[in-house]
Design an enzyme around this catalytic site. Sequence first.
Site, PDB file in Angstrom:
ATOM      1  N   ASP A   1      74.179  78.100 -72.445  1.00  0.00           N
ATOM      2  CA  ASP A   1      73.856  76.596 -71.538  1.00  0.00           C
ATOM      3  C   ASP A   1      74.227  75.432 -71.605  1.00  0.00           C
ATOM      4  OD1 ASP A   1      71.194  76.889 -68.997  1.00  0.00           O
ATOM      5  OD2 ASP A   1      72.692  75.392 -69.054  1.00  0.00           O
ATOM      6  N   ASN A   2      75.448  75.036 -70.717  1.00  0.00           N
ATOM      7  CA  ASN A   2      75.763  73.159 -70.989  1.00  0.00           C
ATOM      8  C   ASN A   2      74.282  72.532 -70.619  1.00  0.00           C
ATOM      9  OD1 ASN A   2      76.314  73.383 -68.595  1.00  0.00           O
ATOM     10  ND2 ASN A   2      78.562  73.130 -68.998  1.00  0.00           N
TER      11      ASN A   2
ATOM     12  N   ASN B   1      73.951  71.508 -64.891  1.00  0.00           N
ATOM     13  CA  ASN B   1      72.514  70.822 -63.496  1.00  0.00           C
ATOM     14  C   ASN B   1      71.503  72.045 -64.125  1.00  0.00           C
ATOM     15  OD1 ASN B   1      72.685  71.281 -61.378  1.00  0.00           O
ATOM     16  ND2 ASN B   1      73.041  73.235 -60.586  1.00  0.00           N
TER      17      ASN B   1
ATOM     18  N   ASP C   1      79.565  75.140 -74.011  1.00  0.00           N
ATOM     19  CA  ASP C   1      79.865  75.483 -72.385  1.00  0.00           C
ATOM     20  C   ASP C   1      80.442  76.961 -72.782  1.00  0.00           C
ATOM     21  OD1 ASP C   1      82.015  76.260 -70.815  1.00  0.00           O
ATOM     22  OD2 ASP C   1      82.377  73.736 -70.491  1.00  0.00           O
TER      23      ASP C   1
ATOM     24  N   LYS D   1      78.158  75.984 -58.221  1.00  0.00           N
ATOM     25  CA  LYS D   1      77.587  76.783 -56.901  1.00  0.00           C
ATOM     26  C   LYS D   1      77.542  76.124 -55.646  1.00  0.00           C
ATOM     27  CE  LYS D   1      72.396  76.580 -57.905  1.00  0.00           C
ATOM     28  NZ  LYS D   1      71.617  76.240 -58.141  1.00  0.00           N
TER      29      LYS D   1
ATOM     30  N   SER E   1      77.753  86.783 -55.140  1.00  0.00           N
ATOM     31  CA  SER E   1      77.267  86.273 -53.984  1.00  0.00           C
ATOM     32  C   SER E   1      77.372  87.482 -52.373  1.00  0.00           C
ATOM     33  CB  SER E   1      77.893  84.736 -53.806  1.00  0.00           C
ATOM     34  OG  SER E   1      76.559  84.665 -52.511  1.00  0.00           O
ATOM     35  N   ALA E   2      76.713  87.021 -51.887  1.00  0.00           N
ATOM     36  CA  ALA E   2      76.931  87.651 -50.178  1.00  0.00           C
ATOM     37  C   ALA E   2      77.707  86.362 -50.018  1.00  0.00           C
ATOM     38  CB  ALA E   2      75.533  87.389 -49.639  1.00  0.00           C
TER      39      ALA E   2
ATOM     40  N   TYR F   1      84.302  78.443 -53.853  1.00  0.00           N
ATOM     41  CA  TYR F   1      83.413  78.595 -54.494  1.00  0.00           C
ATOM     42  C   TYR F   1      83.197  79.928 -54.772  1.00  0.00           C
ATOM     43  CZ  TYR F   1      78.288  80.783 -55.117  1.00  0.00           C
ATOM     44  OH  TYR F   1      77.780  81.735 -54.996  1.00  0.00           O
TER      45      TYR F   1
ATOM     46  N   LYS G   1      83.512  83.823 -57.046  1.00  0.00           N
ATOM     47  CA  LYS G   1      83.014  84.448 -57.094  1.00  0.00           C
ATOM     48  C   LYS G   1      84.104  85.956 -56.056  1.00  0.00           C
ATOM     49  CE  LYS G   1      78.842  82.678 -57.860  1.00  0.00           C
ATOM     50  NZ  LYS G   1      78.644  83.264 -59.069  1.00  0.00           N
TER      51      LYS G   1
ATOM     52  N   ASN H   1      71.333  70.531 -50.541  1.00  0.00           N
ATOM     53  CA  ASN H   1      72.782  70.977 -49.745  1.00  0.00           C
ATOM     54  C   ASN H   1      71.939  72.572 -48.969  1.00  0.00           C
ATOM     55  OD1 ASN H   1      75.484  69.528 -50.351  1.00  0.00           O
ATOM     56  ND2 ASN H   1      75.166  70.797 -51.854  1.00  0.00           N
TER      57      ASN H   1
ATOM     58  N   ASP I   1      79.458  77.597 -41.585  1.00  0.00           N
ATOM     59  CA  ASP I   1      78.270  78.465 -41.679  1.00  0.00           C
ATOM     60  C   ASP I   1      79.043  80.100 -40.215  1.00  0.00           C
ATOM     61  OD1 ASP I   1      76.790  77.248 -43.898  1.00  0.00           O
ATOM     62  OD2 ASP I   1      75.109  76.066 -42.053  1.00  0.00           O
TER      63      ASP I   1
END
Length: 336
Positions: free
Chosen positions: A31-32, A35, A58, A84, A124-125, A148, A152, A197, A294
Site C-alpha cells: 500500500d502506498n 488514501n 506504489d 476510486k 465495480s457495478a 473511473y 475498471k 462524495n 447518477d
Amino acid sequence: MRILVTGGLGFIGSHTCVELLNENYEVVIADNLSNSSIDVLDKIEKITSKRPKFYEIDVCDKEKVSKIFNENEIDAVIHFAGYKAVGESVTEPLKYYRNNLDSTLTLLEVMKKEKCHNFIFSSSATVYGSPKELPIKENFPLSTTNPYGTTKLMIEQILADLSKADKDLSIIVLRYFNPIGAHKSGLLGENPSGIPNNLMPYIVRVADKKLPFLNVFGNDYDTPDGTGVRDYIHVVDLARGHLKALEKGANFKGIEYYNLGTGIGYSVLDLVKTFEKVNNVKVPYKIVDRRPGDIDACYADPTKAYKELGFKAIYGIDDMCIDSYNFIIKNKESHK
Ligand code: UD1
C-alpha cells in the site's frame, strides 16, 4: 496460503485482511498510503492478534513489486489498490488511467514472471452503466459513464485477453455494489478526507453534526419514493466474498465474474430513515437537483455468487447503519 493484498490498508482491503488472517491465511500488504493510514496496520493487528507483513510501495513500481515476490512465496494476489473517486476521475482522467491501469499491468507482468497464477480483481457495478433491466446479472451489457468506471472496464478487458493467452491463470473479477458499514470493533471503517462524495460517509457526518444537512440528489427518479435506489452491502460481507473467491480460484482455471451485493435495493430516504431509527439520531436533509451521471436504480442478482462461490451476504441494512455510525463516534478525533 500466502496472499498479496494490494491496497490492503484501504476500506475494503483492510476488512479483507482481517477476514484472511482470521482464517489463517498469511497476508502480505502492499500500500502506498495515498488514501489510507499506517495506523490501520496496528488496528488489523489489534483485531486479529496477527501483524501482516507490510510494504509501503506504489504497485506501479515494478522493481519493488518484484522484490515482494522475491522475498515472499505469493500464492495469490487480491488487487484493491486504485483510485476510486468518480468526480475526480472526470477532472483528472490521466491520473486515473495511468495509475489504475499501470498498477494492474505491473502486477500481472510480475506475476507472470514469478509464476503466480491466482488473481482476484476489485471491479465495480459501475461497469453495468445504466442497466436496462433489474436485478443485474453478470452477463448484462457493459458500459461506463466516467473514467473511473472505464478503468475498471478496461482492466476487465485486459484480464479477459490475458486469460485467453495464458491457460494457467485463474482470474476472478468481483463486481462490488455499494459497500458501507464498518468493522464491529469500531477500529476499521471508511474515513474519506474532506467532504465525502458517497452517501453513507456523508450521512454519518451530518448525524455527527460536522455537516448541517444531507443533500438528497433528486426525488424524481423512477423509484418507489423518487430517490435513487442502490444495493448496499456490509463491508465485512464483501470482505468474506474474497475468501470465497480464493477458494474458487484454487480449483479453477480461466476467468469468472461475480456480483457481490445483497440483491436488495434501498432508496436514499430508506437509508436515512433506517439510520435515524437504529442510531436514534437526526439526519436533516434537503432535496436538491440530481447529480449528473447518477442512475435511478442499481441492484444485483446475487444468484451466481451464491451458487458458484457459496457466498451470501448476512448483514442487513440495520447493521450497516449501526456499524457505520459506531465507527465514526469511536474515531471522533480523526474526523474533526
Ligand atoms: C459510486 C460509484 C460506484 C462506486 C460507489 C462507491 C459510479 C457511477 N458510481 O456509486 O462505482 O462503487 O460510488 O464508492 O461510478 N446521494 C445523495 N447525496 C449524497 C451522496 C449520494 O443523495 O450526498 C445518492 C446518489 O444520488 C445515489 C445514492 O445516494 O442515488 C448512492 O450514491 P453514492 O454513495 O455516491 O454511490 P453510487 O453513486 O451509487
